[in-house]
Design an enzyme around this catalytic site. Structure first.
Site, PDB file in Angstrom:
ATOM      1  N   GLY A   1      -6.812  -4.411   1.384  1.00 42.93           N
ATOM      2  CA  GLY A   1      -7.247  -3.015   1.433  1.00 42.93           C
ATOM      3  C   GLY A   1      -6.692  -2.153   0.321  1.00 42.93           C
ATOM      4  CD  GLN A   2      -3.267  -3.058  -4.771  1.00 44.79           C
ATOM      5  OE1 GLN A   2      -3.298  -4.286  -4.642  1.00 44.79           O
ATOM      6  NE2 GLN A   2      -2.501  -2.454  -5.660  1.00 44.79           N
TER       7      GLN A   2
ATOM      8  CG  HIS B   1       0.358   3.311   2.043  1.00 45.57           C
ATOM      9  ND1 HIS B   1      -0.547   4.345   2.005  1.00 45.57           N
ATOM     10  CD2 HIS B   1      -0.197   2.311   1.319  1.00 45.57           C
ATOM     11  CE1 HIS B   1      -1.611   3.981   1.293  1.00 45.57           C
ATOM     12  NE2 HIS B   1      -1.419   2.743   0.868  1.00 45.57           N
TER      13      HIS B   1
ATOM     14  CG  HIS C   1       0.440   2.110  -3.558  1.00 46.65           C
ATOM     15  ND1 HIS C   1      -0.420   1.440  -4.405  1.00 46.65           N
ATOM     16  CD2 HIS C   1      -0.245   2.301  -2.403  1.00 46.65           C
ATOM     17  CE1 HIS C   1      -1.581   1.249  -3.805  1.00 46.65           C
ATOM     18  NE2 HIS C   1      -1.497   1.744  -2.575  1.00 46.65           N
TER      19      HIS C   1
ATOM     20  CG  ASN D   1      -2.772  -1.518   2.128  1.00 48.38           C
ATOM     21  OD1 ASN D   1      -2.438  -2.114   3.152  1.00 48.38           O
ATOM     22  ND2 ASN D   1      -3.133  -0.251   2.125  1.00 48.38           N
TER      23      ASN D   1
ATOM     24  CG  ASP E   1      -2.155   9.021   0.597  1.00 51.89           C
ATOM     25  OD1 ASP E   1      -1.977   7.802   0.372  1.00 51.89           O
ATOM     26  OD2 ASP E   1      -3.298   9.550   0.584  1.00 51.89           O
TER      27      ASP E   1
END
Ligand code: AMP
Length: 114
Positions: free
Chosen positions: A93-94, A102, A100, A87, A30
């Protein structure tokens, strides 16, 4: 998707610090890490979010999660564990509309999220 930032990483049009790649998925660090270990595992195919997943794509998500935990262990999280987060849309909260997972580890994380 032409304007999707993660599709651009898949196509090599913008750089990503890649950790793992195969025919169907890509893992990369990230860019704004929230923990000492923070990477993303994505399908190469553009799937906007987990709630857009088709039934026949469910096994792909399983393979992504399996690879995510393998990589987490390889990056030093085997003993302490890690958090595996997906998310979804605004309330989840995307911020990047490409599915994806995390993976965060390397420190103790609080719960629940804000
Ligand atoms: P989310 O908020 O769940 O959609 O997470 C999107 C994540 O993508 C955030 O943690 C961002 O820091 C990360 N991100 C955005 N652009 C990039 C990039 N070019 N390379 C790596 N990570 C990125």
């Amino acid at each position: 998707m032409d304007d999707c930032i993660f599709c651009k990483i898949v196509r090599g049009e913008i750089p990503g610090r890649k950790i793992y790649e195969d025919d169907e998925m890509l893992a990369f660090h990230d860019v704004n890490p929230a923990a000492p270990v923070h990477f993303l595992v994505i399908p190469k195919r553009h799937i906007p979010h987990v709630m857009a997943l088709e039934k026949d794509e469910a096994p792909l998500l399983g393979r992504i999660l399996y690879k995510a935990q393998e990589l987490a262990a390889a990056l030093g999280c085997a003993e302490g564990g890690a958090r595996f987060v997906i998310n979804c849309k605004a309330d989840g909260g995307q911020t990047v509309d490409h599915l994806h997972c995390h993976v965060l580890g390397g420190r103790a994380l609080g719960w629940p999220p804000g």
